[in-house]
Each structure stands twice: as C-alpha cells, then as structure tokens.
Design an enzyme around this catalytic site. Structure first.
Site, PDB file in Angstrom:
ATOM      1  N   HIS B 283      16.549 -13.454  21.434  1.00 40.00           N
ATOM      2  CA  HIS B 283      17.120 -14.124  20.265  1.00 40.00           C
ATOM      3  C   HIS B 283      17.206 -15.632  20.544  1.00 40.00           C
ATOM      4  CE1 HIS B 283      20.453 -14.399  17.001  1.00 40.00           C
ATOM      5  NE2 HIS B 283      19.273 -14.335  16.443  1.00 40.00           N
ATOM      6  N   TYR B 442      21.571 -17.334  24.059  1.00 43.52           N
ATOM      7  CA  TYR B 442      22.919 -16.836  24.353  1.00 43.52           C
ATOM      8  C   TYR B 442      22.993 -15.334  24.102  1.00 43.52           C
ATOM      9  CZ  TYR B 442      25.975 -20.916  25.169  1.00 43.52           C
ATOM     10  OH  TYR B 442      26.623 -21.999  25.719  1.00 43.52           O
ATOM     11  N   HIS B 443      21.898 -14.734  23.614  1.00 45.84           N
ATOM     12  CA  HIS B 443      21.999 -13.378  23.078  1.00 45.84           C
ATOM     13  C   HIS B 443      20.924 -12.430  23.607  1.00 45.84           C
ATOM     14  CE1 HIS B 443      23.515 -15.855  19.391  1.00 45.84           C
ATOM     15  NE2 HIS B 443      24.480 -15.690  20.261  1.00 45.84           N
ATOM     16  N   PRO B 444      20.759 -12.287  24.915  1.00 40.91           N
ATOM     17  CA  PRO B 444      19.781 -11.296  25.382  1.00 40.91           C
ATOM     18  C   PRO B 444      20.195  -9.893  24.960  1.00 40.91           C
ATOM     19  CG  PRO B 444      21.084 -12.140  27.224  1.00 40.91           C
ATOM     20  CD  PRO B 444      21.426 -12.973  26.020  1.00 40.91           C
ATOM     21  N   GLN B 445      19.218  -9.063  24.657  1.00 37.64           N
ATOM     22  CA  GLN B 445      19.528  -7.733  24.131  1.00 37.64           C
ATOM     23  C   GLN B 445      18.319  -6.806  24.307  1.00 37.64           C
ATOM     24  OE1 GLN B 445      19.519  -8.428  19.489  1.00 37.64           O
ATOM     25  NE2 GLN B 445      20.180 -10.317  20.476  1.00 37.64           N
TER      26      GLN B 445
END
Lengths: 218, 510
Positions: B283, B442-445
């Site tokens: 992201h 800021y949003h690894p997923q």
C-alpha cells in the site's frame, strides 16, 4: 537490481566492505542485528562499483585514505566517508548566500555519526558501500578521472546532480546519501529557525496528557 | 504507567511464564486479542520486540523517535531501497506511530475476499459490528472543521475547483491537541493507540506484557503450538539480558505483515502451499508537494485532515489522496533533485503542502528469511506503476487548481513542475523501474493470507493457521488482498473476530 545474489557475492561484498570501512565491523556490533540485512542489495552496490571500473583495491592504491581529522572522535564512519558525506551535503544544498543555517553552524558530522549509529550493522555496511561507490564512481562517471572528494565544488555539484538522474544504481545511492544527510541536517533544531519551523509543541504549549483511556463498558 | 517486564525489571537470566494464550506483538491486533481474552478470564502474556516508551518520552522529533519506536530505527526498506517501510517497534506497535486515520474496508474488497478466497463466513454484518465496537472504544470520529488544517484545506480547495469528491477523514483521536505529531507518537495521549487503550485495559484484567523480547520461534510439539521462546535485549536490541520462554496452549501472532511470516518461517510451520510470506502488498504512498504563494504553516493542526475520494474505485484509478504534511527532514528527503532549486523549495517550507498518494496495489511482493536476515521483495507491478502515475497526476492537478506556484513530484531528479501544461511531460520523463519514485509504506499487508482452501492460503477465516493446532494470526498479514484504505480499523475488527472465536473455544482444542 538482482534479487538472486549468491553467497559468494555476499562474502566478497563483505570482504570489500571491510576493506572500505573497518568501522562497519565494530566489535560491539550486535550479530543478532544481522537479521535485518539485505545482502543482495549490498552485493549489487559493490558490483556496481566494479562495473564502474573502480575496484576498491585499485581505488585505495590510487587515492590514499582520508584520515579522520584530528580532534574528531572515531565513529562508525571512516574519515573519507565523513568527508564524502559533508561534500555531498554541500553540493546538495548550496547554502552560501542563503538565510539557511550553514553546515558549519551545527555539529553536522556528529549528527551524521549519531544517525549512522542508529542503523543496524547491515545498514551501516550498505551505507559505507554506497558512499564508496559514489566517491569512486567519479573516476568514470562524467569522465572526471578523479574521485568525488577531489573534484572542485562546481564539479561536485554537477556530479551530484548527475547521479540524481542517473541509472537505477546511481539513483539508489543518491537517495541513500540524501536520506542520511537530510536527517543529520534537518533533524537538528538549529536548522529550523530560518525556514520558520517551530518544532515540538506539546511541552512548549503545556498541553496536558490525557493518560490511559478509561476501561470501556464492553 | 503501564506495567511491563523488560530489561529494567527482569530478575535473572531466564524468564519462564505460563499462560492460556501468548500474543506475539502488541500493536492493533495484539492489543485487541490481549484485552478481549483477558477480560473473559483467560491468562494472557503479550510479548513485544520493542521497548515500552511512555508518552513522556515522545519528543516530537524524528531524532530520536525513529530510534525509539520505529522498526530498524526508521530505516526498513524493500530490497530495491526505494520504499521506506515504516512500522512501529515498541509497546503499542504501529498504532503508536500511525496517522490515526480510520476507514472501514470498502465493501467491494470484502466481496472479493468472499468470492475469490472463500471467506463467505466473513460477512459484512459481522465486520460492521466489530468496526462499530472499535470505533466507539477508540473515539473514532469524522474530523470537525477545526481538525482540517491548512495542508488539508488546500486539498479541499483544489478538489472543489475540479469538482472532485473529498471529505474529512475519521480519526481515533480524543480531543485532538492539533500538534501535528501523530507520526512521532502522540505526546499528550490524544491518539487512542494500543499504548493507551487495549494494552492497559488488558493489564487491568491481568494480562502481562513482556517487552524488549524478540520471539525467535513458536514452539511446536506434535503438530500443535505450545508456546514461544526468544531473547530479551536491553532496549530491545542491545545485549541479551534473559532468555524468555512462554508456555501456552494457544499462540496468536500479531507481529505485522513483515515480522509475522518471518516468525512462522523461522518456526518451520508447515506450508504446503508455499504461501507464508507471499502475496505482500505495501500500500505504498508517494508524497506530492505543492508550493504556494501564501504562508500555510501546514505542519500545524491535525496530521491528516481530508481525503480525495474521486478515484477510489479501480476503474476510476484505484488510489486515495490524503493530506499529510511532512516534517522538515522528511520533506528534505522527498523533494526532488539537488542544488539551488532544492534549497529554494526548502527555504519556503512555510509555503509547502503535501499530499500522500496511496495506491490500491497488487499483492506482488514477498517477505522471507535468508539465513538470519530478512528480505522484503517488492517492486511495483506495471499496473501499479500506471496507478501511481495517475495518482501523482491527480495530486498535482489538485495543487495547481488550488493555486500552487510549483508542484514537486517525489522523484530523485527533476520532478519540479511549474505549469500544469508541463505535468504530463514531466511524468513521462520519470524512468521506469526501481528507484524512480520515492515511496513510503506504513501499511504492509497480506503475507499470511486468509482463505478457505488450505493449499491457497495460510490461515482460515477464523484466524487459525491451517497446518498447526493452536496457532493463530491476527494482524494485517491476514488480508488476502490490499484494501485501498488505511488498514488499522480492519486489523482491529478482524482481531476482534479472532478473539471471539478463541474466547469460546475450549482451552486446548481448536
């Protein structure tokens, strides 16, 4: 950048790295921290150096190491790495004649050391390699025939600008160096006043802390 | 202040604890799991790799906060080195350092999870109930007008000129002090991070927190998880002060989408489908900067005020534009180029504004251990590259419509645009491939994705690892796809559902 560098390359990168910057293997470095490394990236940087035709050994033979200036404490960065980063920053931000805080008005080298000291050992090794690649790359990039540190200020500025728009490796190195000098300069409160940045607010304004939130009902 | 066991309080070189549940990681997922189970009478131990840093030590400067509360002192990157992957590494995890932005997952994304990944039991109604509960607990509200600062006001103005849809974002902040330091940790505890909510609530119900402890592996016996073991280091990274062993009948891994798969890999968790660590989405966001004639002082006020929703749908572009001003050091890194133009832009910091271009990316990356090292392999797919270019174009158009004199694209080279007519030419000049655009994640997923098919996923719809009894996951690594929006509320909601399953399950069976 290749994702598949083998162990041989990584070992060779490590050997070259040690030759470049003994500071990257300080005895108190935590070997567990090595879990955070990017070996193929480091190897690629080192092989990038080789591809530029400026092997570390040859560079060391042609250009004597820059010693850490007298009075400066030993640190994570070698004397030549410090000098290269200072010269990079001066070329990146030509501050003379502006209202901005000169590099000499803040402890830029100490700030660099503190920033680098907070990196993992592997990150420090990456950075040392990147600085070396950048410094020695000047021999062939732009056909300067000499390392970055030995260029005059005008040539250094042109060289820095060239790497900003260069190939993938050059852009990566440029970005890494820009990041570390940006932290060393702009995280220092002495750089803020000329740009009107006010810095921390909560303590200055006496904003009370709320503490932990109360337990919810469910 | 939160009571934790760490290098300052530990007695002796070995810590042995027993609990019903051990939770690895103390961020959004870990906090919810700990509280939900502790309040229902389960004994809970939370193990966190980072240190406990109370808000009294939040300095509102990235130096030293990068060092104190961020993974790898803020230096974690992908292997290409062009995406800074910023995650919290402290008690409270990434909830301490995020921008406090709260979204529910778009229904179309959930529909895809249901149809393509067999998650039919994960209904919109169940999720909605969990979202609503978390929103009440964490003071989530839509920004009031006073929470839309100058940085966001120019975005709203530009969108209005263009006729583009925008609205204030929701945030989990109580009585915001408008300092603008969400990413540094909220020094006055207004942001309702796990540090001041679920973790202290869990401790009130008897949960114990062990900080500065890196979990080396999940202990497996006879095909089931029986606890974890690791080492406690001073400050979370210096010398070893104790070995830590926690025995528990259930292990819930909530270490985030980078660390969770690495722990499962280190633990030799069976992975017949080869999905642990795969399908990483970051992201990523690219920061587009506008310079204006008027003084904005855009760092003042709420960190994130508004978002442009004109391009939310994939067919519209599949990206989100959120107002968020960068601190001087971040601005210095993100502004393009070198030399007098760069100095001129930095000198005008009071006139700068910035917007984060967040793309709904494809799950093309992976995380894996290589010996004792980690590798985050992620490179934008061709489709995502198009998406990112479109996002930067839209952001630049917003700024020009709002009256910007210059717009700066986050390239290394000549990313300055002084007339909108030149925008496409400058965008076209950005080289393809890595290190052409500077990005932040800021949003690894997505690295231990949920799914009904054990050969195509790691975890089932209830958060249970398919191949190991008693091992669960409750963090953003569960996401089968990226979700377009900031993920924290979805992490909270999924963790609540996982906790509910665990709370009703017998102590030693699935």
């Amino acid at each position: 950048m290749p994702h598949d560098a083998g162990g041989r390359q990584a070992r060779r990168a490590g050997q070259q790295r040690a030759a470049i910057d003994p500071g990257c293997a300080r005895p108190h470095d935590d070997p567990m921290g090595a879990s955070l490394t990017r070996p193929s990236r480091r190897a690629a940087l080192t092989w990038g150096l080789a591809a530029l035709g400026v092997a570390a050994a040859a560079g060391a033979a042609l250009w004597p190491r820059v010693p850490t200036p007298e009075g400066e404490p030993p640190g994570y960065l070698s004397g030549e790495a410090r000098a290269a980063l200072v010269a990079f920053a001066e070329a990146l931000w030509p501050l003379t004649g502006t209202a901005l805080t000169p590099l000499s008005a803040l402890p830029f080298v100490e700030n660099l050391e503190r920033a680098v000291g907070r990196l993992t050992p592997a990150q420090r090794a990456d950075l040392a390699t990147a600085v070396r690649v950048f410094d020695m790359g000047a021999v062939v990039v732009g056909a300067n025939g000499t390392r970055f540190l030995n260029l005059d200020a005008e040539a250094q500025a042109a060289y820095v600008a060239r790497w900003a728009v260069g190939n993938t490796l050059q852009r990566e190195v440029f970005g890494a160096l820009k990041q570390v000098v940006s932290i060393a300069y702009w995280a220092d409160a002495r750089s803020w006043a000329p740009i009107g940045y006010e810095g921390p607010v909560t303590a200055r304004a006496g904003i009370p802390r709320l503490g932990d939130a109360p337990l919810p009902e469910a | 202040m939160l009571s934790v066991l760490d290098s300052g309080t530990v007695q002796g070189p070995e810590v042995r604890l027993e609990a019903d549940v051990v939770v690895v990681g103390s961020g959004g997922g870990g906090g919810v799991i700990a509280y939900e189970l502790a309040r229902r009478g389960r004994s809970v131990v939370v193990v966190e790799a980072g240190a406990h840093v109370p808000s009294t030590r939040f300095t509102e400067t990235l130096d030293p906060m990068f060092d104190r509360v961020y993974q790898d002192a803020g230096g974690q990157t992908n292997t290409d080195g062009d995406i800074l992957v910023l995650q919290g590494r402290c008690v409270g995890g990434s909830t301490v350092v995020n921008g406090a932005v709260c979204f529910r997952m778009p229904p179309r994304v959930l529909a895809r999870w249901q149809t393509e990944h067999g998650l039919s039991s994960l209904t919109e109604a169940r999720l909605a109930e969990a979202y609503a509960l978390m929103e009440r607990r964490l003071a989530v509200h839509t920004n009031a007008p006073h929470e839309v600062n100058a940085n966001s006001a120019v975005i709203a103005r530009g969108c209005d000129h263009l006729g583009w849809h925008h609205k204030p974002v929701a945030r989990n902040v109580k009585d915001c002090a408008l300092t603008g330091f969400c990413f540094h940790g909220c020094a006055s505890d207004r942001k309702q991070s796990a540090l001041v909510t679920h973790l202290p609530w869990a401790v009130t119900h008897g949960a114990r927190i062990v900080a500065e402890t890196h979990v080396e592996r999940v202990r497996l016996e006879g095909g089931r998880a029986v606890g974890v073991e690791g080492v406690m280091r001073r400050g979370g990274r210096d010398e070893v002060v104790a070995r830590v062993v926690v025995s528990a009948s259930r292990v819930v891994v909530c270490a985030g989408a980078i660390q969770t798969p690495l722990l499962l890999q280190r633990s030799d968790v069976p992975d017949p489908g080869g999905h642990i660590g795969e399908h990483l989405a970051l992201h990523p966001s690219a920061l587009v900067i506008g310079r204006f004639a008027e003084v904005l002082d855009a760092w003042r006020g709420a960190t994130v005020g508004v978002a442009c929703h004109e391009f939310d749908e994939d067919e519209q572009g599949g990206f989100l534009l959120e107002g968020g001003m960068a601190s001087p050091e971040t601005m210095a890194m993100m502004l393009p180029g070198a030399g007098p133009d760069l100095v001129e832009a930095l000198r005008d910091y009071r006139r700068l504004a910035s917007v984060a271009c967040l793309i709904h990316d494809e799950n093309v990356g992976r995380v894996r251990a290589e010996g004792s090292e980690k590798r985050i392999e992620y490179r934008l797919s061709p489709a995502d590259r198009i998406r990112l270019t479109a996002a930067m174009r839209a952001a630049a158009r917003i700024y020009f419509a709002a009256g910007a004199t210059d717009v700066y694209l986050p390239t290394h080279g000549s990313g300055r645009v002084v007339r909108e007519a030149e925008l496409d030419e400058v965008l076209a000049s950005i080289p393809d491939g890595p290190n052409s655009v500077k990005m932040i994640s800021y949003h690894p997923q997505g690295t231990c994705r949920m799914g009904a098919d054990p050969t195509a996923s790691v975890v089932d719809a209830r958060g249970r690892v398919h191949t190991v009894e008693g091992l669960h996951v409750a963090d953003a690594s569960l996401f089968p796809t990226s979700i377009l929006v900031n993920p924290q509320m979805t992490v909270y909601a999924l963790a609540k559902l996982v906790a509910d399953e665990l709370a009703v399950a017998p102590a030693t069976t699935r």
